[in-house]
Design an enzyme around this catalytic site. Structure first.
Site, PDB file in Angstrom:
ATOM      1  N   ALA A   1      26.501  15.900 -56.493  1.00  0.00           N
ATOM      2  CA  ALA A   1      27.794  15.261 -56.218  1.00  0.00           C
ATOM      3  C   ALA A   1      27.853  13.775 -56.580  1.00  0.00           C
ATOM      4  CB  ALA A   1      28.139  15.448 -54.745  1.00  0.00           C
ATOM      5  N   SER A   2      26.813  13.263 -57.223  1.00  0.00           N
ATOM      6  CA  SER A   2      26.847  11.836 -57.572  1.00  0.00           C
ATOM      7  C   SER A   2      27.999  11.519 -58.509  1.00  0.00           C
ATOM      8  CB  SER A   2      25.520  11.410 -58.225  1.00  0.00           C
ATOM      9  OG  SER A   2      24.577  11.087 -57.231  1.00  0.00           O
TER      10      SER A   2
ATOM     11  N   HIS B   1      26.357  20.210 -53.886  1.00  0.00           N
ATOM     12  CA  HIS B   1      25.190  19.638 -54.568  1.00  0.00           C
ATOM     13  C   HIS B   1      25.656  18.944 -55.837  1.00  0.00           C
ATOM     14  CE1 HIS B   1      21.584  21.165 -52.427  1.00  0.00           C
ATOM     15  NE2 HIS B   1      22.525  21.872 -51.826  1.00  0.00           N
TER      16      HIS B   1
ATOM     17  N   ASN C   1      25.732  15.986 -51.299  1.00  0.00           N
ATOM     18  CA  ASN C   1      24.383  15.573 -51.685  1.00  0.00           C
ATOM     19  C   ASN C   1      24.400  14.506 -52.773  1.00  0.00           C
ATOM     20  OD1 ASN C   1      23.586  17.598 -49.966  1.00  0.00           O
ATOM     21  ND2 ASN C   1      22.100  18.471 -51.381  1.00  0.00           N
ATOM     22  N   THR C   2      23.690  13.425 -52.495  1.00  0.00           N
ATOM     23  CA  THR C   2      23.748  12.258 -53.382  1.00  0.00           C
ATOM     24  C   THR C   2      22.362  11.655 -53.565  1.00  0.00           C
ATOM     25  OG1 THR C   2      25.910  11.798 -52.378  1.00  0.00           O
ATOM     26  CG2 THR C   2      24.936  10.070 -53.735  1.00  0.00           C
ATOM     27  N   ASP C   3      21.883  11.696 -54.771  1.00  0.00           N
ATOM     28  CA  ASP C   3      20.593  11.084 -55.092  1.00  0.00           C
ATOM     29  C   ASP C   3      20.723  10.163 -56.304  1.00  0.00           C
ATOM     30  OD1 ASP C   3      17.965  10.418 -55.413  1.00  0.00           O
ATOM     31  OD2 ASP C   3      17.231  12.429 -55.822  1.00  0.00           O
TER      32      ASP C   3
ATOM     33  N   ASP D   1      16.155  27.435 -50.828  1.00  0.00           N
ATOM     34  CA  ASP D   1      16.858  27.653 -52.096  1.00  0.00           C
ATOM     35  C   ASP D   1      16.221  28.804 -52.852  1.00  0.00           C
ATOM     36  OD1 ASP D   1      18.123  27.654 -54.484  1.00  0.00           O
ATOM     37  OD2 ASP D   1      17.668  25.584 -55.020  1.00  0.00           O
TER      38      ASP D   1
ATOM     39  N   SER E   1      13.373  16.070 -51.055  1.00  0.00           N
ATOM     40  CA  SER E   1      13.030  17.243 -51.865  1.00  0.00           C
ATOM     41  C   SER E   1      11.554  17.580 -51.636  1.00  0.00           C
ATOM     42  CB  SER E   1      13.256  16.935 -53.341  1.00  0.00           C
ATOM     43  OG  SER E   1      12.317  15.951 -53.779  1.00  0.00           O
TER      44      SER E   1
ATOM     45  N   ASP F   1      15.521  19.279 -48.803  1.00  0.00           N
ATOM     46  CA  ASP F   1      16.464  19.610 -49.877  1.00  0.00           C
ATOM     47  C   ASP F   1      15.783  20.580 -50.867  1.00  0.00           C
ATOM     48  OD1 ASP F   1      18.801  19.337 -51.393  1.00  0.00           O
ATOM     49  OD2 ASP F   1      18.051  17.569 -52.473  1.00  0.00           O
TER      50      ASP F   1
END
Ligand code: TD4
Ligand code: CA
Ligand code: ZN
Length: 314
Positions: A219-220, A217, A260-262, A111, A50, A89
């Site tokens: 998506a965790s 986005h 996307n996974t954070d 974005d 990010s 990101d």
């Protein structure tokens, strides 16, 4: 097969109907865990940072952060057999996007989704032109993530979600390489109050009308065992809820190719770190107390790779 364009990873995924997790990093330890997971699963890997991560890595200097991330990821990629790419990101700041493009990122997300359609098109086009001239691919977003984005509370109503016909026009007018359509997810650990639900009808329509690789986005999954481990050692994650695995797998069937996974990585790391420190109160060597957190982050990623179908696709 070292450092590649994110577009190559995603076009293959689009053709072969699987998805690749895009994994956020802020520091070296998460990069270790991600690359180890990719190597062990023989999966392609997308690393993303990010704007906040880029500033953090440069100790406040985004240009420095972008350069450091590129050399870290490129240098690392040269030593393994799997394809690895590096992506910005939620890029919103023109100077940071330029710094990343010029430093050698393989792709960027512009974005401008909080703006009205026409302004989103124009901002995106501007970045596509520059990025493509340097061989960098581009992601953009349409609609808004439900919840809080850009400090604006977005209600879970239709207006926040992508309009598939707008998506078609957006893709044609901007020339982007992959699209993030808002279909009801949100960032962070508290995604749903009630039952988890995404708008798959909209997703199917966007895929049918654009044919592009699509990005999910927020998506965790907030895995139960990770949450329980963290809470056992003092964390308070009451009410935390993610996108269940079955829903992610279904989204891949309808055309999602980048996931996307954070949050899941952050939670796995802290859960294991809490456990380790509770059990080893005398330890103060970071190389030792980061060992089990890296291991748990790696295992969470490997499970995700298997779920999304990218294992053995390197
Ligand atoms: O785009 N992302 C990751 C968001 C990263 C935010 O970084 P900063 O804290 O530096 O702003 C996602 O869509 C992943 O969302 P999730 O929370 O579900 O992992
Ligand atoms: Ca956005
Ligand atoms: Zn996101």
């Amino acid at each position: 097969m070292p450092y590649v364009n994110t577009k190559d990873i995603l076009e293959k995924a689009n053709k072969e109907f699987y998805a690749v997790p895009a994994l956020n990093i802020n520091n070296l330890e998460f990069l270790h865990a991600i690359v180890d997971a990719g190597v062990e699963e023989h999966s392609p890997v997308i690393i993303e940072t990010s704007e906040g991560a880029i500033k953090y890595a440069g100790n406040g200097d985004a240009k420095l952060g972008a350069r450091l991330f590129v050399s870290m990821v490129k240098g690392y990629a040269d030593t393994v057999e799997i394809p690895i790419s590096l992506h910005v990101d939620h890029g919103k700041n023109f100077d940071i996007l330029m710094a990343a493009i010029q430093s050698g990122y393989s792709s960027v997300m512009i974005d401008a989704s909080e703006y009205p359609f026409e302004k989103n098109v124009n901002e995106t086009k501007k970045i596509v032109e520059i990025a493509h001239s340097l061989g960098v691919s581009v992601e953009a977003e349409l609609g808004r993530l439900v919840g809080i984005e850009d400090n604006v509370v977005v209600e879970s109503h239709e207006a926040a979600l992508v309009d598939p016909y707008e998506a078609k026009r957006f893709v044609e007018e901007t020339g982007i390489d992959f699209l993030a359509p808002a279909i009801g997810t949100s960032h962070g650990a508290f995604k749903f109050k009630g039952e988890a639900r995404l708008d798959f009808e909209r997703l199917k329509k966007v895929k049918e009308l654009t044919g592009l690789p699509l990005v999910l986005h927020g998506a965790s999954s907030v895995p139960e065992e990770v949450k329980n481990l963290a809470e056992k050692y003092g964390a308070d994650f009451k009410g935390a809820k993610g996108v269940p695995g079955e829903i992610l797998a279904e989204s891949v069937r309808y055309g999602i190719n980048k996931v996307n996974t954070d949050t899941d990585l952050r939670m796995a790391f802290i859960a294991s770190l809490r456990e380790f420190l509770a059990k080893n109160p005398g330890e103060f060597d970071p190389r030792k107390y980061f060992k089990t957190p890296k291991e748990l982050v790696k295992n969470v990623i490997k499970a995700r790779m298997r779920l999304l179908g990218c294992s053995n696709k390197a």
